[in-house]
Design a protein around this motif. Structure first.
Motif, PDB file in Angstrom:
ATOM      1  N   LEU A  46      35.684 -53.339 -10.509  1.00  0.00           N
ATOM      2  CA  LEU A  46      36.486 -53.970  -9.656  1.00  0.00           C
ATOM      3  C   LEU A  46      35.974 -55.350 -10.946  1.00  0.00           C
ATOM      4  CD1 LEU A  46      36.856 -54.400  -5.975  1.00  0.00           C
ATOM      5  CD2 LEU A  46      38.424 -53.244  -8.011  1.00  0.00           C
ATOM      6  N   ARG A  47      37.107 -55.913 -11.532  1.00  0.00           N
ATOM      7  CA  ARG A  47      36.967 -56.732 -12.584  1.00  0.00           C
ATOM      8  C   ARG A  47      37.666 -57.999 -11.610  1.00  0.00           C
ATOM      9  NH1 ARG A  47      38.666 -58.424 -17.809  1.00  0.00           N
ATOM     10  NH2 ARG A  47      40.700 -57.670 -16.783  1.00  0.00           N
ATOM     11  N   ARG A  48      36.502 -58.920 -11.507  1.00  0.00           N
ATOM     12  CA  ARG A  48      36.828 -60.422 -10.292  1.00  0.00           C
ATOM     13  C   ARG A  48      37.503 -61.773 -10.563  1.00  0.00           C
ATOM     14  NH1 ARG A  48      32.682 -57.093  -9.649  1.00  0.00           N
ATOM     15  NH2 ARG A  48      32.873 -55.769  -7.393  1.00  0.00           N
ATOM     16  N   THR A  49      37.994 -61.909 -10.760  1.00  0.00           N
ATOM     17  CA  THR A  49      38.297 -63.544 -10.906  1.00  0.00           C
ATOM     18  C   THR A  49      36.973 -64.249 -10.621  1.00  0.00           C
ATOM     19  OG1 THR A  49      39.489 -64.194  -9.010  1.00  0.00           O
ATOM     20  CG2 THR A  49      40.501 -63.832  -9.872  1.00  0.00           C
ATOM     21  N   ALA A  50      37.268 -65.724 -11.368  1.00  0.00           N
ATOM     22  CA  ALA A  50      36.118 -66.073 -10.932  1.00  0.00           C
ATOM     23  C   ALA A  50      35.481 -66.820  -9.548  1.00  0.00           C
ATOM     24  CB  ALA A  50      36.290 -67.556 -11.629  1.00  0.00           C
ATOM     25  N   ASP A  51      36.393 -66.449  -8.420  1.00  0.00           N
ATOM     26  CA  ASP A  51      35.929 -66.771  -7.103  1.00  0.00           C
ATOM     27  C   ASP A  51      35.846 -65.400  -6.671  1.00  0.00           C
ATOM     28  OD1 ASP A  51      38.967 -66.534  -7.415  1.00  0.00           O
ATOM     29  OD2 ASP A  51      39.018 -68.131  -6.626  1.00  0.00           O
TER      30      ASP A  51
END
Lengths: 146, 146
Positions: free
Chosen positions: A37-42
């Protein structure tokens, strides 16, 4: 023939998020999946929800690792509410359940495609899909093609 | 009959983003449209891209206000690259152009549905769609329904 591409100019901004991987929140998700997974800043990935039969795109919601774990292991679409800051099982209050048929991860790990059996309306407004507001496309480049 | 909903328990996290509206980066986007956007902490909305003819979901990318402006006014799908931190016009280097047929905003302003005429593969890996990695759904709740 396509006309030349629009100019591509970076606009540095202090609102731009980090490029380094965002760490996961604690969860029960399979570490092999979490690693992709490559997540948003949150700490979230986008979940695109479509009707498994018609293919219609119904909504976009957000999942953290734990929400994805619950979705995969319960078969009920479960999201992270950014506004309420809590997990929500779709349909728990509305009765508009989403029974999960399949989940696919995209090539760069920042989005999921969730195919569901949708009971009733997907949108909280009562529309079948959340995408009922058309925006004006004024560009005509496609008409210029051969 | 559906079995009871999974427990819903909030997990406070310091990775959780702000709930206040995220300010827009400077752009030429119609202020009336900009006012409807609800952005991630890094100023972006999710753009779900589908083939206008088959309805197939091809990819998810990200737009800031200026990328949306360029998409609407040029008819060429234009995104913000989170990794390269710059605008990119889909197909500018690959030749896999996306000619925009329609754009719809969702009910809460954090996602767009972009219907395109896709030339060649949407995915940089050469797949037609970016969603080619199936995740295992082990929950069986849907089989328990009447």
């Amino acid at each position: 023939m396509p006309v030349p591409d629009a100019p591509v100019t970076g606009v540095p901004s202090d609102l731009t998020g980090p490029t380094a991987p965002v760490p996961a929140r604690p969860s029960r998700l399979d570490p092999a999946i979490a690693a992709r997974l490559r997540r948003t800043a949150d700490g979230l990935v986008a979940a695109v929800v479509r009707a498994h039969d018609s293919g219609e795109v119904l909504m976009v919601a957000w999942m953290d690792d734990e929400a994805l774990h619950r979705t995969l292991t319960t078969g009920r679409a479960t999201y992270w509410s950014r506004s309420r800051r809590e997990y929500w099982v779709k349909g728990a209050t509305s009765g508009h359940h989403q029974y999960v048929r399949s989940v696919a991860l995209d090539c760069d790990g920042d989005a999921l495609l969730v195919s569901v059996e949708q009971v009733g309306a997907a949108c909280h407004t009562g529309h079948r899909t959340c995408f009922f507001t058309e925006l004006p496309v004024t560009g005509t480049e496609r008409e210029a093609r051969p």
